[in-house]
Design an enzyme around this catalytic site. Structure first.
Site, PDB file in Angstrom:
ATOM      1  N   GLU A   1      41.157-132.086 -43.166  1.00  0.00           N
ATOM      2  CA  GLU A   1      39.695-132.021 -43.225  1.00  0.00           C
ATOM      3  C   GLU A   1      39.102-132.867 -44.348  1.00  0.00           C
ATOM      4  O   GLU A   1      39.467-132.720 -45.512  1.00  0.00           O
ATOM      5  CB  GLU A   1      39.271-130.565 -43.419  1.00  0.00           C
ATOM      6  CG  GLU A   1      37.766-130.363 -43.373  1.00  0.00           C
ATOM      7  CD  GLU A   1      37.421-128.911 -43.095  1.00  0.00           C
ATOM      8  OE1 GLU A   1      37.431-128.529 -41.910  1.00  0.00           O
ATOM      9  OE2 GLU A   1      37.159-128.171 -44.049  1.00  0.00           O
TER      10      GLU A   1
ATOM     11  N   LYS B   1      36.428-133.048 -46.575  1.00  0.00           N
ATOM     12  CA  LYS B   1      35.543-131.981 -47.072  1.00  0.00           C
ATOM     13  C   LYS B   1      35.187-132.330 -48.528  1.00  0.00           C
ATOM     14  O   LYS B   1      35.895-131.898 -49.442  1.00  0.00           O
ATOM     15  CB  LYS B   1      36.329-130.669 -46.990  1.00  0.00           C
ATOM     16  CG  LYS B   1      35.660-129.437 -47.497  1.00  0.00           C
ATOM     17  CD  LYS B   1      36.628-128.254 -47.334  1.00  0.00           C
ATOM     18  CE  LYS B   1      36.034-126.947 -47.761  1.00  0.00           C
ATOM     19  NZ  LYS B   1      36.976-125.821 -47.644  1.00  0.00           N
TER      20      LYS B   1
ATOM     21  N   LYS C   1      32.898-130.582 -38.035  1.00  0.00           N
ATOM     22  CA  LYS C   1      32.863-129.291 -38.713  1.00  0.00           C
ATOM     23  C   LYS C   1      31.448-129.079 -39.211  1.00  0.00           C
ATOM     24  O   LYS C   1      30.978-129.728 -40.154  1.00  0.00           O
ATOM     25  CB  LYS C   1      33.860-129.336 -39.879  1.00  0.00           C
ATOM     26  CG  LYS C   1      34.302-127.996 -40.397  1.00  0.00           C
ATOM     27  CD  LYS C   1      35.280-127.374 -39.423  1.00  0.00           C
ATOM     28  CE  LYS C   1      35.685-125.968 -39.722  1.00  0.00           C
ATOM     29  NZ  LYS C   1      36.264-125.734 -41.015  1.00  0.00           N
TER      30      LYS C   1
ATOM     31  N   GLU D   1      35.879-120.462 -33.536  1.00  0.00           N
ATOM     32  CA  GLU D   1      36.434-119.856 -34.760  1.00  0.00           C
ATOM     33  C   GLU D   1      36.166-118.353 -34.821  1.00  0.00           C
ATOM     34  O   GLU D   1      35.056-117.897 -34.570  1.00  0.00           O
ATOM     35  CB  GLU D   1      35.812-120.526 -35.986  1.00  0.00           C
ATOM     36  CG  GLU D   1      36.339-119.962 -37.286  1.00  0.00           C
ATOM     37  CD  GLU D   1      35.755-120.675 -38.485  1.00  0.00           C
ATOM     38  OE1 GLU D   1      35.965-121.896 -38.611  1.00  0.00           O
ATOM     39  OE2 GLU D   1      35.073-120.000 -39.287  1.00  0.00           O
TER      40      GLU D   1
ATOM     41  N   ASN E   1      40.109-117.953 -38.889  1.00  0.00           N
ATOM     42  CA  ASN E   1      39.798-118.389 -40.245  1.00  0.00           C
ATOM     43  C   ASN E   1      40.267-117.336 -41.247  1.00  0.00           C
ATOM     44  O   ASN E   1      39.833-116.179 -41.192  1.00  0.00           O
ATOM     45  CB  ASN E   1      38.277-118.618 -40.387  1.00  0.00           C
ATOM     46  CG  ASN E   1      37.950-119.450 -41.614  1.00  0.00           C
ATOM     47  OD1 ASN E   1      38.779-119.578 -42.526  1.00  0.00           O
ATOM     48  ND2 ASN E   1      36.755-119.998 -41.656  1.00  0.00           N
TER      49      ASN E   1
ATOM     50  N   GLU F   1      43.307-121.468 -39.885  1.00  0.00           N
ATOM     51  CA  GLU F   1      42.354-122.214 -40.708  1.00  0.00           C
ATOM     52  C   GLU F   1      42.212-121.589 -42.099  1.00  0.00           C
ATOM     53  O   GLU F   1      42.168-120.366 -42.230  1.00  0.00           O
ATOM     54  CB  GLU F   1      40.953-122.153 -40.075  1.00  0.00           C
ATOM     55  CG  GLU F   1      40.823-122.711 -38.694  1.00  0.00           C
ATOM     56  CD  GLU F   1      39.384-122.515 -38.190  1.00  0.00           C
ATOM     57  OE1 GLU F   1      39.223-122.335 -36.982  1.00  0.00           O
ATOM     58  OE2 GLU F   1      38.441-122.507 -39.014  1.00  0.00           O
ATOM     59  N   SER F   2      42.080-122.440 -43.086  1.00  0.00           N
ATOM     60  CA  SER F   2      41.693-122.093 -44.462  1.00  0.00           C
ATOM     61  C   SER F   2      42.804-121.454 -45.298  1.00  0.00           C
ATOM     62  O   SER F   2      43.593-120.638 -44.806  1.00  0.00           O
ATOM     63  CB  SER F   2      40.496-121.123 -44.496  1.00  0.00           C
ATOM     64  OG  SER F   2      39.365-121.685 -43.902  1.00  0.00           O
TER      65      SER F   2
END
Ligand SMILES: O=C(O)c1ccccc1NCC(=O)[C@H](O)[C@H](O)COP(=O)(O)O
Length: 282
Positions: free
Chosen positions: A58, A60, A119, A168, A189, A219-220
């Site tokens: 990502e 970001k 995103k 998500e 997530n 995710e994350s």
């Protein structure tokens, strides 16, 4: 329906900004996009066949939970991620809280040949036409809020435009809702949008709720190779990683950070084989 009281103030501010952007796009009209999408599942399969952990890296620049901001050219960052073995990219297009832009996404998508996820915090159909991407994110939790469109309607509207859609979730109940709306690619997530806390146990708990035929993305909060291995062990078809690759505070090597996670499984296998070899010779 609104269960909005649960959302962290920083996240509420993101949601308010998304609603405002949706309203201003609706006012100006704008053309409907028609996407010729690069296959996300195809990119994951190619990575698997190549011995790489399927990874969405990502771009970001910053976030409400990040110390510092990366101001490097987003295209250079994206190219480094692909050079490091990323199967796909995620590009933040939210400007106020994440330092992203639709312009950065357009430039990145033109520069790389892997699928690119937009995103952002899409809550109204008018936002779908802001920019073309191969994959679009819809967040179940945000689509509970007042002044947002229905998840199934948004999913259908996105597919009509040619987008693949990553839906998500954060809980088993949200996975059920995603599936009921027709989701085929589901993200879990690990970051709780109510408290902004990250717990990798979330994916481990929620993953068993998803049927085999769904493409499941963790995710994350994935920072180390052990984290990556744990998420794969728990059933992740792919991982989505931002902060650990971007390293906004340290300004580290994005290509090396990507490669470390992408080779987590092949490195672990090589290490086990080397240990077995050592034992045989003792
Ligand atoms: O990352 C944040 O601080 C954040 C705050 C509020 C809402 C969403 C947020 N992140 C969005 C994401 O889903 C992550 O950027 C993505 O999953 C990558 O996470 P990480 O690897 O932990 O950066």
């Amino acid at each position: 329906m609104s269960t909005g009281g649960d959302i962290a103030p920083k996240v509420r501010s993101i949601l308010d900004a998304a609603r405002e952007r949706a309203a201003s796009r609706a006012d100006t009209g704008g053309e409907r996009v028609a996407v010729d999408a690069r296959s996300l599942t195809g990119a994951f399969e190619a990575a698997e066949a190549d011995g790489r952990v399927p990874l969405i890296a990502e771009v970001k620049p910053t976030s409400p939970t990040t110390d510092g901001e990366r101001t490097d050219d987003p295209v250079e960052l994206a190219e480094s991620m692909v050079a490091g073995g990323a199967a796909a990219l995620s590009v933040l297009t939210e400007p106020e809280h994440f330092g992203g832009s639709t312009d950065a996404l357009e430039r990145i998508r033109a520069a790389v040949d892997v699928p690119v996820l937009r995103k952002d915090f899409v809550v109204r159909e008018s936002q779908l036409d802001a920019v073309e991407s191969d994959v679009l994110l819809l967040i179940v939790r945000f689509l509970d809020e007042e002044g947002t469109d229905d998840l199934a309607d948004l999913l259908a509207a996105a597919r009509e435009r040619g987008f693949q859609v990553l839906v998500e979730t954060h809980t088993a109940e949200e996975v059920e809702r995603a599936l009921a709306a027709g989701a085929e690619i589901v993200g879990v997530n690990n970051r709780d949008l109510a408290k902004l806390e990250v717990d990798l146990g979330t994916f481990e708990d929620v993953a068993p709720e998803a049927p085999e035929n769904v493409t499941l993305i963790a995710e994350s909060g994935i920072a180390t190779t052990n984290d990556a291995l744990a998420m794969r062990e728990a059933g992740a078809d792919a991982l989505l990683v931002g902060s650990a690759i971007m390293d906004a505070a340290g300004g580290g090597d994005v290509e090396a950070n990507t490669r470390r996670l992408v080779t987590a499984e092949s490195d672990a296998t090589a290490e086990t084989a080397a240990d077995a070899e050592t034992e045989t010779h003792q």
